[in-house]
Motif scaffolding. Structure first.
Motif, PDB file in Angstrom:
ATOM      1  N   PHE A  55       4.070  -1.044   6.838  1.00 17.18           N
ATOM      2  CA  PHE A  55       4.361   0.373   7.084  1.00 17.18           C
ATOM      3  C   PHE A  55       5.779   0.722   6.648  1.00 17.18           C
ATOM      4  O   PHE A  55       6.681  -0.120   6.684  1.00 17.18           O
ATOM      5  CB  PHE A  55       4.222   0.703   8.578  1.00 17.18           C
ATOM      6  CG  PHE A  55       2.838   0.477   9.114  1.00 17.18           C
ATOM      7  CD1 PHE A  55       1.772   1.261   8.682  1.00 17.18           C
ATOM      8  CD2 PHE A  55       2.598  -0.516  10.054  1.00 17.18           C
ATOM      9  CE1 PHE A  55       0.493   1.054   9.183  1.00 17.18           C
ATOM     10  CE2 PHE A  55       1.315  -0.724  10.556  1.00 17.18           C
ATOM     11  CZ  PHE A  55       0.259   0.062  10.122  1.00 17.18           C
ATOM     12  N   HIS A 114      -0.598  -5.456   7.954  1.00 18.89           N
ATOM     13  CA  HIS A 114      -0.316  -4.036   7.754  1.00 18.89           C
ATOM     14  C   HIS A 114       1.148  -3.878   7.411  1.00 18.89           C
ATOM     15  O   HIS A 114       2.007  -4.439   8.093  1.00 18.89           O
ATOM     16  CB  HIS A 114      -0.607  -3.228   9.022  1.00 18.89           C
ATOM     17  CG  HIS A 114      -1.959  -3.486   9.618  1.00 18.89           C
ATOM     18  ND1 HIS A 114      -2.173  -4.460  10.574  1.00 18.89           N
ATOM     19  CD2 HIS A 114      -3.145  -2.912   9.396  1.00 18.89           C
ATOM     20  CE1 HIS A 114      -3.454  -4.463  10.917  1.00 18.89           C
ATOM     21  NE2 HIS A 114      -4.075  -3.527  10.208  1.00 18.89           N
ATOM     22  N   VAL A 157      -3.487  -3.516   4.572  1.00 17.62           N
ATOM     23  CA  VAL A 157      -3.308  -2.065   4.558  1.00 17.62           C
ATOM     24  C   VAL A 157      -1.839  -1.770   4.311  1.00 17.62           C
ATOM     25  O   VAL A 157      -0.979  -2.366   4.958  1.00 17.62           O
ATOM     26  CB  VAL A 157      -3.778  -1.437   5.884  1.00 17.62           C
ATOM     27  CG1 VAL A 157      -3.364   0.022   5.963  1.00 17.62           C
ATOM     28  CG2 VAL A 157      -5.286  -1.569   6.022  1.00 17.62           C
ATOM     29  N   PHE A 168      -9.314  -5.573   9.803  1.00 27.39           N
ATOM     30  CA  PHE A 168     -10.184  -5.737  10.975  1.00 27.39           C
ATOM     31  C   PHE A 168     -11.547  -6.301  10.594  1.00 27.39           C
ATOM     32  O   PHE A 168     -12.270  -6.806  11.434  1.00 27.39           O
ATOM     33  CB  PHE A 168     -10.339  -4.415  11.741  1.00 27.39           C
ATOM     34  CG  PHE A 168     -10.833  -3.252  10.928  1.00 27.39           C
ATOM     35  CD1 PHE A 168      -9.958  -2.259  10.519  1.00 27.39           C
ATOM     36  CD2 PHE A 168     -12.175  -3.137  10.591  1.00 27.39           C
ATOM     37  CE1 PHE A 168     -10.409  -1.176   9.781  1.00 27.39           C
ATOM     38  CE2 PHE A 168     -12.634  -2.049   9.867  1.00 27.39           C
ATOM     39  CZ  PHE A 168     -11.740  -1.067   9.451  1.00 27.39           C
ATOM     40  N   ASP A 206      -4.644  -2.701  15.033  1.00 28.38           N
ATOM     41  CA  ASP A 206      -5.750  -2.296  14.167  1.00 28.38           C
ATOM     42  C   ASP A 206      -5.324  -1.094  13.323  1.00 28.38           C
ATOM     43  O   ASP A 206      -4.781  -0.110  13.845  1.00 28.38           O
ATOM     44  CB  ASP A 206      -6.960  -1.924  15.036  1.00 28.38           C
ATOM     45  CG  ASP A 206      -8.243  -1.869  14.238  1.00 28.38           C
ATOM     46  OD1 ASP A 206      -8.282  -1.127  13.234  1.00 28.38           O
ATOM     47  OD2 ASP A 206      -9.209  -2.561  14.611  1.00 28.38           O
ATOM     48  N   ALA A 207      -5.604  -1.185  12.037  1.00 30.10           N
ATOM     49  CA  ALA A 207      -5.205  -0.115  11.108  1.00 30.10           C
ATOM     50  C   ALA A 207      -5.845   1.213  11.457  1.00 30.10           C
ATOM     51  O   ALA A 207      -5.333   2.273  11.099  1.00 30.10           O
ATOM     52  CB  ALA A 207      -5.595  -0.505   9.684  1.00 30.10           C
ATOM     53  N   ARG A 208      -6.971   1.176  12.152  1.00 29.15           N
ATOM     54  CA  ARG A 208      -7.686   2.424  12.432  1.00 29.15           C
ATOM     55  C   ARG A 208      -7.001   3.295  13.478  1.00 29.15           C
ATOM     56  O   ARG A 208      -7.381   4.448  13.661  1.00 29.15           O
ATOM     57  CB  ARG A 208      -9.120   2.110  12.895  1.00 29.15           C
ATOM     58  CG  ARG A 208      -9.995   1.594  11.790  1.00 29.15           C
ATOM     59  CD  ARG A 208     -11.302   1.075  12.329  1.00 29.15           C
ATOM     60  NE  ARG A 208     -11.147  -0.188  13.041  1.00 29.15           N
ATOM     61  CZ  ARG A 208     -12.138  -0.847  13.633  1.00 29.15           C
ATOM     62  NH1 ARG A 208     -13.355  -0.340  13.612  1.00 29.15           N
ATOM     63  NH2 ARG A 208     -11.918  -1.997  14.245  1.00 29.15           N
ATOM     64  N   ILE A 209      -6.024   2.748  14.142  1.00 31.91           N
ATOM     65  CA  ILE A 209      -5.400   3.534  15.210  1.00 31.91           C
ATOM     66  C   ILE A 209      -3.888   3.585  15.098  1.00 31.91           C
ATOM     67  O   ILE A 209      -3.241   4.468  15.660  1.00 31.91           O
ATOM     68  CB  ILE A 209      -5.845   2.984  16.589  1.00 31.91           C
ATOM     69  CG1 ILE A 209      -5.617   4.041  17.669  1.00 31.91           C
ATOM     70  CG2 ILE A 209      -5.172   1.667  16.912  1.00 31.91           C
ATOM     71  CD1 ILE A 209      -6.414   3.794  18.921  1.00 31.91           C
ATOM     72  N   MET A 210      -3.305   2.680  14.352  1.00 32.38           N
ATOM     73  CA  MET A 210      -1.852   2.715  14.180  1.00 32.38           C
ATOM     74  C   MET A 210      -1.479   3.733  13.104  1.00 32.38           C
ATOM     75  O   MET A 210      -2.243   3.981  12.167  1.00 32.38           O
ATOM     76  CB  MET A 210      -1.341   1.332  13.750  1.00 32.38           C
ATOM     77  CG  MET A 210      -1.470   0.254  14.801  1.00 32.38           C
ATOM     78  SD  MET A 210      -0.680  -1.279  14.275  1.00 32.38           S
ATOM     79  CE  MET A 210      -1.750  -1.807  12.946  1.00 32.38           C
ATOM     80  N   SER A 230      -3.686   6.080  11.146  1.00 33.36           N
ATOM     81  CA  SER A 230      -5.040   5.880  11.662  1.00 33.36           C
ATOM     82  C   SER A 230      -6.045   5.773  10.504  1.00 33.36           C
ATOM     83  O   SER A 230      -5.802   5.031   9.558  1.00 33.36           O
ATOM     84  CB  SER A 230      -5.380   7.028  12.614  1.00 33.36           C
ATOM     85  OG  SER A 230      -6.540   6.774  13.319  1.00 33.36           O
ATOM     86  N   TRP A 239       1.682   7.219  20.507  1.00 31.73           N
ATOM     87  CA  TRP A 239       1.193   5.843  20.501  1.00 31.73           C
ATOM     88  C   TRP A 239       0.744   5.373  19.121  1.00 31.73           C
ATOM     89  O   TRP A 239       0.598   4.179  18.888  1.00 31.73           O
ATOM     90  CB  TRP A 239       0.097   5.628  21.532  1.00 31.73           C
ATOM     91  CG  TRP A 239      -0.975   6.670  21.657  1.00 31.73           C
ATOM     92  CD1 TRP A 239      -1.069   7.610  22.637  1.00 31.73           C
ATOM     93  CD2 TRP A 239      -2.124   6.855  20.828  1.00 31.73           C
ATOM     94  NE1 TRP A 239      -2.190   8.379  22.465  1.00 31.73           N
ATOM     95  CE2 TRP A 239      -2.873   7.941  21.368  1.00 31.73           C
ATOM     96  CE3 TRP A 239      -2.604   6.230  19.677  1.00 31.73           C
ATOM     97  CZ2 TRP A 239      -4.056   8.402  20.800  1.00 31.73           C
ATOM     98  CZ3 TRP A 239      -3.787   6.685  19.107  1.00 31.73           C
ATOM     99  CH2 TRP A 239      -4.492   7.758  19.659  1.00 31.73           C
ATOM    100  N   HIS A 240       0.524   6.295  18.201  1.00 25.30           N
ATOM    101  CA  HIS A 240       0.207   5.863  16.844  1.00 25.30           C
ATOM    102  C   HIS A 240       1.370   5.078  16.236  1.00 25.30           C
ATOM    103  O   HIS A 240       1.176   4.203  15.385  1.00 25.30           O
ATOM    104  CB  HIS A 240      -0.064   7.066  15.933  1.00 25.30           C
ATOM    105  CG  HIS A 240      -1.277   7.857  16.294  1.00 25.30           C
ATOM    106  ND1 HIS A 240      -1.227   8.946  17.133  1.00 25.30           N
ATOM    107  CD2 HIS A 240      -2.570   7.733  15.919  1.00 25.30           C
ATOM    108  CE1 HIS A 240      -2.443   9.456  17.259  1.00 25.30           C
ATOM    109  NE2 HIS A 240      -3.277   8.740  16.540  1.00 25.30           N
ATOM    110  N   LEU A 280       5.767   0.268  16.233  1.00 25.35           N
ATOM    111  CA  LEU A 280       5.483   0.020  14.817  1.00 25.35           C
ATOM    112  C   LEU A 280       6.681  -0.637  14.147  1.00 25.35           C
ATOM    113  O   LEU A 280       7.799  -0.134  14.204  1.00 25.35           O
ATOM    114  CB  LEU A 280       5.180   1.353  14.124  1.00 25.35           C
ATOM    115  CG  LEU A 280       4.213   1.323  12.952  1.00 25.35           C
ATOM    116  CD1 LEU A 280       2.843   0.836  13.368  1.00 25.35           C
ATOM    117  CD2 LEU A 280       4.120   2.709  12.331  1.00 25.35           C
TER     118      LEU A 280
END
Lengths: 350, 817
Positions: free
Chosen positions: B796, B794, B263, B254, A322-326, A329, B782-783, B787
């Motif tokens: 990145f 998404h 994103v 989401f 989820d984009a809100r936490i990765m 955030s 953890w962010h 990744l």
């Protein structure tokens, strides 16, 4: 004005002059016996040193009777007298900005040399171990902190120190010499007690030391900024000795782009940068006070996506990334969180 | 006298030699107080005086607070007043190039380098010129120069460069990274690619650093027309160039269970230029003091916008393709400030001090169109009527915030034992920013959301609508503070102080109209004991608030416009939880205990212990409920002689906080907890416990031929993030059981640094130095864990930080000309 030593004993002046001569003779004796261990003398020049010492004693005796001064019961001896004993101290002091200022000043106070700060030295000769006989700026001084600081304020009143009286440090009985040591160079500038501004502050503010070593921090320990870029330790009209009347203005000094104002403002950002950032360091990215998204969710219960509980299952590579936490955030989408100047940036997406 | 003169003749030399970093001396105005870098931040590049400073004393002096003074630098010997000292050598290391954190603010490149230099010369009577610098031609180089004549003038100039590395080895799908236009590779079509096509394109993606560099050049001039008057003028120009990680959204996935939207982590092009100036006059009389200063700051951004193409397919119901998005980047802004400080010493040390500060921040950037895209969006909005500046209610921002603060303090010694201090402060902001999102082409209020990727927030009177935020909120705050402090010298070396304050805040555009804060602080300073120095304080502050309105923004939303019609029959849908209290406004009790004890263990040893505890309890059922920080510090120092110095320190900091929220269930009017929107079953609570430990140690020994300086520090931080939920309804993703893993992996940071220098003093002029540094680092976040460049919808550039263990060796020689 330096606090007065109670007694005046002109004979002490003569005593110190004689001692100076005796010192010279003692050096001669040491040279002859090859046991010289003077801390600051130069053995190869020992003979010249002895001659100078003897000559100095003679000059001092002469000047004792021509330039004798007495004020409010105190007797000023002159810098030469002090130096005759405190050679090492003087050598270090003479490499400081104070010496430069004194040497090039026509000010009457500066002409007193050591006694400009330490007060008239005559009583000190009576008992050199009694710290009450001379203005000492060290632990166990016979003078109060205020009396010690007053000595510095003879020259350093006003300017940056206009708010000293009543300031946090003054009220906590912090002495100028708790942070500064004017007797030598321990720091590049400012005659600090430690090699840098930050290390000086860390002597008392150890909490900030650990914070500045956390994962995200401003480049203070890297030597690029210092505590006094944001705080004025000499007093301020503002909270926490800040140099500006609003904490955000302190931050804008280096982060001018965030000053705006923007057509769409984020209320806690305009209120205080400290709502979200810990300026002394944090274990979270960008000096944040907490981990995102929980930091944002401390305020945002807005209907819709902001109030969802995100769990480890929403992390990258888990069941439902989820984009809100990765990664960034909430700021993956609300990228302009400090304010947006885009007509459609009301939610800081643009 | 001859001896004295000789000493003086060598003095400037070493005094100025110490300018490994120079300082613009004011502690009250401006920044740029130091110039230096990490390589030169160690004390090892200077030798301490093995004889110390004292002629007779064998032990080191202590500061009034009881802590041992350090040993001063060894004075250099020179035959004249002109000198030049240079340290140069070579640096090699086994760096892992991906470790961004290692290079965050420092340049550790291998190769030859001029580590540092300094010089000084004297002209005529009392004119001094000195300079210093370090890490020549590197990304963290610095220089300073000063010319001064005591009592006449001082001119200082500096240059400093600071790197800031965010990510090394970032994955760039886009072309044009660092510019204001990010375009997709030829193989991809803007707004219409499958994840497999993007994944294929990533194979050829470039890798590069995301970093920016600050370069600042400044000059400060001080002129003293008389002994009590100083005129000063400072000017600095700072450029920031490079890029930094940034966001970018085309409807977060989401919303559609990952089916559409996307994103993107972009990079913001950084091409900033800031001009800063200070002008002023300082008057210091015997009893009157005046500071008058003007501060100007002018920020200019070389990029007004950032456009990036959409790699994803939005996949809405129509054929509309969201090809690209566009950010408005930080706009140019101007800042002016005038500050006047006045102080008058009255009878018997009584001092009345006041200041008045007026400032204005202004921004008038040309506005971008509401969207960059064209065609009809999925919800039928003709973007061609929104993609020009004709669609704006006005062409420029015309944003302005003025502020005025007035401070008055009276320091009033009643007698030799009792002091009173009265302080009052008034701070007031005037926000004159008014922007209305109104399109004169369509006659509609509102805006296009994410360049058409999401349903537009465009208001149509008479049609069932969700409220649209269409007007800017001119946030304002004012503050009135009154404080009184009574300080009693109970004994000669013991002070008691009691402070009480009352503060009132008024807000515009916030959930409360105002708050009142009352506080008290008791402070004790005990210097009566010869072996211990104690400072203790306890403060308590209580903030009480006016009625809290969780949504006071009707006038800025279309709910206040005629023709507004809610799609709910009984009113507008709840905006936010009624019982939420934003922590910067919430009623709060704050308590701070601060204890500092310096113990003089022996004549050569001291121990400093401090404990600071700050707790904040918020009167909030939802939102941040508490935050506490406790820090323990123990510092031990041992200096048996000027030759030997050893220290140890340990710090532990504990930080915890707790917050609570409710996952909503949809649209309804009732905003209360337990109502239709915020069902108790959706309640969840998060708590964070962080522990940081730092251990530091060091020893230095200075001999006649060799000196050694060894330091070691170790910091470890762990943050535990736990949560509880009332039920599965709290989870943001229905497919995830929130009870399956009730805690996040630890956020972890470990850094160990071993730093050693051995100096060989071959002669007074030649010194050689061997330098070794080992730094290892371990970051778990953890962010970023797991990744990869492409995670569903998404994209990145960042990745999980790379652990590193780097050994650096330097060999230097220093020559004193």
């Amino acid at each position: 004005m330096a606090p007065a030593v109670k007694e005046s004993r002109p004979a002490d002046w003569i005593t110190i002059c004689c001692m100076n001569c005796l010192h010279g003779l003692w050096l001669v004796k040491n040279a002859l016996t090859d046991t010289c261990d003077m801390r600051s003398s130069l053995p190869p020049q020992i003979n010249a040193h002895c001659v100078v010492q003897l000559a100095l004693g003679a000059v001092m005796i002469f000047t004792a009777f021509t330039t004798w001064s007495e004020e409010d019961g105190r007797s000023y001896l002159g810098q030469q007298v002090c130096v005759s004993c405190h050679q090492s101290e003087f050598k270090h002091w003479s490499h400081t900005v104070h010496n430069r200022a004194f040497a090039n000043s026509s000010d009457a106070l500066a002409s007193k040399g050591c006694e400009a700060c330490h007060g008239a030295g005559s009583a000190h000769l009576e008992d050199t171990r009694d710290k009450s006989k001379i203005v000492a700026f060290t632990h166990g001084s016979g003078y109060t902190i205020q009396q010690q600081n007053d000595v510095c304020f003879q020259c350093h009143q006003g300017g940056d120190r206009i708010y000293w009286y009543g300031s946090m440090h003054e009220a906590s009985e912090v002495a100028c010499s708790d942070c500064h040591n004017p007797m030598s160079n321990y720091s590049s500038t400012g005659l600090l007690r430690a090699k840098s501004v930050s290390e000086t502050c860390f002597h008392c503010h150890q909490q900030q030391r650990i914070e500045f070593h956390k994962k995200s921090h401003m480049p203070l320990v890297e030597g690029k900024i210092s505590c006094i870029d944001c705080h004025n330790p000499h007093g301020s009209a503002n909270q926490a000795l800040l140099k500006q009347d609003h904490v955000n203005k302190v931050c804008y000094q280096c982060h001018a782009e965030k000053r705006g104002p923007f057509i769409w403002e984020h209320a806690p950002v305009r209120d205080s940068c400290l709502n979200c950032h810990q300026p002394h360091g944090s274990n979270h990215e960008y000096l944040l006070v907490s981990a995102r998204p929980f930091l944002c969710q401390q305020c945002h219960t807005n209907r819709g996506h902001p109030n969802d509980l995100l769990t480890p299952g929403n992390l990258a590579g888990r069941q439902k990334p989820d984009a809100r936490i990765m990664n960034r955030s909430c700021q993956n989408c609300h990228a302009q969180i400090h304010g947006s100047n885009h007509p459609a940036g009301v939610r800081f997406h643009r | 006298m001859i001896k004295v003169q000789k000493t003086v003749s060598t003095t400037l030399f070493s005094w100025l030699l110490l300018l490994a970093s120079s300082c613009l001396a004011s502690t009250s105005i401006g920044v740029d107080s130091v110039q230096g870098n990490k390589l030169n931040s160690s004390s090892s590049h200077r030798q301490k005086d093995p004889k110390g400073i004292a002629t007779f004393k064998t032990e080191l002096s202590r500061s009034p607070a009881g802590l041992l003074y350090d040993v001063p630098w060894l004075l250099y010997q020179t035959d004249g007043q002109d000198f030049l000292v240079v340290e140069l050598g070579a640096l090699i290391h086994d760096d892992n190039e991906e470790a961004a954190h290692y290079r965050e603010y420092a340049d550790w490149d291998d190769g030859l380098l001029v580590s540092n230099f300094s010089f000084a010369t004297t002209y005529g009577s009392g004119v001094y010129l000195s300079g210093a610098g370090g890490s020549v031609a590197r990304d963290d180089q610095f220089y300073s120069i000063m010319a001064s004549r005591v009592g006449a003038y001082k001119v200082q100039a500096f240059y400093q460069k600071t790197p800031h590395v965010f990510v090394n080895d970032a994955t760039f799908l886009y072309q044009g990274a660092g510019s204001d236009n990010l375009t997709l590779p030829d193989a991809l079509v803007p707004g219409n690619n499958s994840t497999s096509e993007i994944s294929q394109a990533l194979v050829g993606a470039s890798k590069a650093s995301v970093k920016l560099t600050r370069e600042k050049t400044g000059i400060k001039i001080q002129y003293y027309p008389s002994a009590n008057l100083e005129l000063f003028a400072n000017y600095a120009i700072e450029s920031r160039e490079g890029s930094r990680p940034f966001g970018g959204s085309f409807a977060p996935p989401f919303y559609s269970n990952g089916i559409f939207g996307g994103v993107v982590e972009t990079v913001e092009p950084v091409d900033y230029l800031t001009h800063d100036t200070n002008l002023g006059v300082i008057f210091t009389g015997a009893r009157s003091m005046v500071n008058l200063a003007y501060t100007g700051s002018f920020f200019r951004n070389g990029n007004t916008s950032l456009t990036w193409e959409n790699p994803f397919t939005n996949g809405g119901p129509s054929s509309f393709v969201v090809e690209r998005g566009r950010f408005a980047l930080y706009p140019d802004n101007d800042y002016h400030q005038l500050q006047l400080d006045l102080s008058r010493i009255l009878h018997n040390r009584t001092q009345l001090t006041g200041s008045i500060t007026w400032s204005t921040m202004r921004q008038d950037e040309s506005l971008l169109p509401p969207t960059i895209n064209q065609g009809f969006s999925d919800d039928g909005i003709d973007l061609d009527l929104w993609n020009t500046t004709a669609a704006l209610s006005r062409s420029n921002s015309d944003a302005k915030i003025d502020s005025l603060s007035v401070n008055v303090s009276l320091y009033l010694p009643i007698n030799s034992r009792l002091n009173l201090t009265f302080r009052t402060r008034i701070y007031d902001e005037d926000n004159d920013t008014e922007y209305t999102a109104f399109n004169p082409l369509t006659g509609q209020f509102g805006y296009i959301t994410e360049d058409g990727a999401r349903t537009g927030n465009v208001f149509t009177p008479g049609t069932a609508n969700l409220p649209v935020h269409y007007r800017s909120i001119p946030l304002e705050k004012s503050e009135q503070l009154f404080e009184v402090e009574a300080r009693l010298r109970a004994w000669r070396t013991t002070n008691l102080s009691l402070t009480a304050h009352q503060k009132k805040n008024d807000y515009r555009g916030r959930e409360i109209d105002g708050s009142d804060e009352t506080g008290a602080k008791l402070k004790v300073t005990i210097r009566a004991l010869s072996i211990i120095n104690i400072r203790l304080s306890y403060a308590i502050n209580e903030r009480h608030i006016d009625d809290y309105d969780p949504f006071p923004y009707d006038e800025y939303y279309t709910t206040s416009r005629s023709g507004y019609a809610s799609f709910l029959p009984d009113g507008s849908p709840a905006h936010t939880l009624a019982q939420m209290r934003k922590f910067d406004l919430a009623a709060r009790r704050e308590q701070v205990f601060n204890g500092r004890v310096n113990i003089l263990v022996s004549s050569s040893m001291d121990l400093a212990i401090s404990v600071i505890r700050r707790s904040n309890d918020y009167d909030s059922d939802y939102g941040l409920r508490e935050r506490n920080t406790t820090t323990l510090n123990v510092d031990w120092s041992f200096q048996p002689s000027p030759k030997l110095n050893a220290f140890l320190y340990y710090s532990r900091q504990l930080d915890d906080n707790e917050m609570r929220n409710i996952q909503d269930t949809g649209f309804a009017v009732d905003a209360n907890a337990g109502g239709a929107v915020y069902a108790i079953a959706g309640t969840w609570q998060e708590s964070s416990d962080e522990t940081s430990d730092q251990f530091g140690s060091g020893i230095s020994y200075t001999g006649s031929k060799f000196s050694i300086d060894v330091n070691y520090s170790d910091i470890r931080s762990n943050t535990k993030t736990d949560y509880v939920a009332a039920s599965n309804l709290a989870a943001g993703s229905a497919a995830i059981d929130p009870f399956a893993t009730p805690a996040f992996p630890e956020l972890r940071y470990k850094q160990r640094v071993f730093d050693a220098s051995i100096r060989w003093h071959t002669s007074e002029k030649w010194h050689f130095r061997g330098y070794y540094r080992h730094e290892s680092n371990d970051i778990r976040d953890w962010h970023l864990a797991g990744l990869t460049p492409l995670q569903g919808k998404h994209l990145f550039i960042s990745h999980e930080p790379v652990d590193y263990s780097v050994n650096t060796i330097g060999l230097y020689c220093q020559y004193q000309f």
